[in-house]
Design an enzyme around this catalytic site. Structure first.
Site, PDB file in Angstrom:
ATOM      1  N   HIS A 223       0.825  -1.209   0.000  1.00  0.00           N
ATOM      2  CA  HIS A 223       0.000   0.000   0.000  1.00  0.00           C
ATOM      3  C   HIS A 223       0.861   1.263   0.000  1.00  0.00           C
ATOM      4  CE1 HIS A 223      -2.999   2.878   1.713  1.00  0.00           C
ATOM      5  NE2 HIS A 223      -3.864   2.127   1.054  1.00  0.00           N
ATOM      6  N   ASN A 321     -13.677   4.090   2.068  1.00  0.00           N
ATOM      7  CA  ASN A 321     -14.212   3.230   1.010  1.00  0.00           C
ATOM      8  C   ASN A 321     -15.395   2.375   1.457  1.00  0.00           C
ATOM      9  OD1 ASN A 321     -11.900   4.072  -0.445  1.00  0.00           O
ATOM     10  ND2 ASN A 321     -10.710   2.405   0.452  1.00  0.00           N
ATOM     11  N   SER A 393      -7.582   5.704  -1.089  1.00  0.00           N
ATOM     12  CA  SER A 393      -6.151   5.676  -0.810  1.00  0.00           C
ATOM     13  C   SER A 393      -5.333   6.041  -2.041  1.00  0.00           C
ATOM     14  CB  SER A 393      -5.729   4.277  -0.347  1.00  0.00           C
ATOM     15  OG  SER A 393      -6.019   4.067   0.998  1.00  0.00           O
TER      16      SER A 393
END
Length: 444
Positions: A223, A321, A393
């Site tokens: 990530h 989200n 993100s």
């Protein structure tokens, strides 16, 4: 993000778990408190906590001296005081928590005190809807009627994404047309770390620091590497199209989330303190936690964000989200729901809100500020490769990169002025302000 147990334990001492989507099953707390003090009277506030709540031994962290913070934050016998932020992560026995809150309400040297919560990385790794068509046109400076005419023609032709040279996201925000590169601007990415050996990223990393006990800054999740690539990936990557917004920005990679994608407010606070002390103009946080409809923003994060702005640093965060559009829209998560933190929504290729992107349905501070490409975004991956991810993100580092471009073009303006320029430069979209804020992010 992995779906296994979290790193920290709950009040009962048992590992608390996330659901399969990577979002918390309700608010998850660590048992500690985040306390903000009057910057001019910090010792008085700490003394009030010592006398009334019998807080644990206080360890002071000054400036960039954060080498052992990850260990201190895990010790049950220690409270950690970040002097430059006038903030502390306080260990307090369960029977003393009421006394702590009472002291916070009574003593003017204590500005705010809130329970510490867990936060999470926020990618969508398996979209449940097919991608929408490529955006028909992005902003130009030509005559409006002509632009709309060309948009209608492009829309009639269907998907036409040419990503040989630039990703669709860079094209949508016009980064491919900007002569700016973010040179001289430091951007702190607080996330799961970074692949320091990635051939595309090794040149942009200025400094790294891990705030996760037992884990180096190396990214075992993916990530953080993806987000850093979007901020500052090179003009000519090893493979494929350019994907980095500000290819000459300098990256401060702070690992505040574990390889499982979870962390605590205290780790985020430590990362913010480190980033500001290192001269970050922008702090990018593709992380957060879900909130309930009507829930107020956290005072601690809001005050910290204001203090950061006063020091010249803009904080930008992912909106979250949890939504499942069109029927279900969840509120902007924390800490993006703070008025002084830029909340970023995700757009698909058609420049419509992504099905998962949260909306501004809560009150003050819960608004979406700006929208950016967040669906099917290509960027760097650990191991020297690349991957496509989706989520708010992925939209957030696009905004951080554009702030770096603005910072290069306007080196002497305030952080608040950078935010104002970012918002005023956005391209208005047809979707509700609730979903896209000021509109589509645009590079200067």
């Amino acid at each position: 993000m992995a779906n296994g147990p979290m790193d920290r334990r709950g009040h009962d001492g048992q590992p608390q778990r996330m659901n399969g989507a990577g979002t918390p099953q309700g608010a998850e707390y660590t048992g500690r408190y985040v306390v903000l003090l009057d910057p001019g009277n910090q010792e008085s506030g700490l003394n009030a906590l010592r006398s009334s709540a019998e807080i644990a031994s206080v360890e002071r962290v000054r400036g960039s001296d954060v080498g052992n913070v990850s260990e201190l934050l895990e010790r049950p016998d220690v409270s950690v005081h970040f002097e430059e932020l006038a903030a502390a992560v306080v260990e307090v026995r369960p029977e003393q928590r009421h006394a702590l809150v009472t002291a916070a309400e009574a003593d003017p040297a204590i500005i705010a005190a809130e329970p510490e919560r867990m936060v999470y990385a926020m990618p969508i790794t398996a979209p449940t809807q097919a991608p929408t068509e490529f955006f028909p046109a992005y902003r130009s400076d030509e005559e409006v009627v002509d632009r709309h005419t060309r948009a209608e023609i492009a829309a009639a032709q269907g998907p036409a994404a040419d990503e040989q040279t630039f990703t669709w996201g860079l094209q949508a925000i016009r980064a491919n047309l900007s002569h700016l590169t973010g040179r001289g601007v430091k951007v702190a990415v607080l996330d799961t770390g970074v692949d320091t050996d990635h051939p595309d990223l090794a040149g942009c990393i200025e400094e790294t620091m891990s705030f996760v006990l037992g884990e180096s800054v190396e990214d075992g999740n993916g990530h953080g590497t993806h987000c850093i690539g979007t901020v500052a990936g090179p003009a000519k990557p090893q493979q494929g199209p350019r994907y980095g917004v500000a290819c000459d920005a300098r990256i401060l990679a702070g690992k505040v989330l574990s390889n499982r994608g979870s962390g605590s407010d205290g780790q985020i606070l430590a990362g913010i303190a480190w980033a500001i002390s290192r001269g970050a103009r922008v702090i990018s946080m593709s992380l957060g936690a879900a909130v309930r409809p009507g829930e107020l923003f956290p005072q601690t994060y809001e005050i910290l964000a204001r203090r950061a702005l006063e020091r010249g640093t803009v904080i930008v965060a992912a909106a979250g989200n949890e939504s499942d559009r069109p029927p279900v829209i969840h509120p902007v998560g924390r800490p993006a729901n703070c008025p002084s933190i830029l909340a970023v929504a995700s757009l698909d290729r058609a420049l419509t809100p992504s099905f998962f992107s949260n909306g501004g349905i809560n009150g003050q501070g819960g608004e979406i500020n700006i929208a950016a490409p967040g669906r099917d975004v290509r960027s760097a991956a650990p191991g020297g490769g690349y991957q496509n991810l989706s989520g708010t993100s992925m939209a957030t580092p696009h905004v951080a990169g554009v702030l770096a471009l603005l910072g290069e073009a306007n080196p002497n303006v305030s952080a608040a002025d950078l935010v104002a320029r970012l918002k005023s430069g956005a391209f208005p979209l047809a979707q509700p302000i609730r979903d896209v804020g000021h509109g589509l992010l645009q590079a200067p």
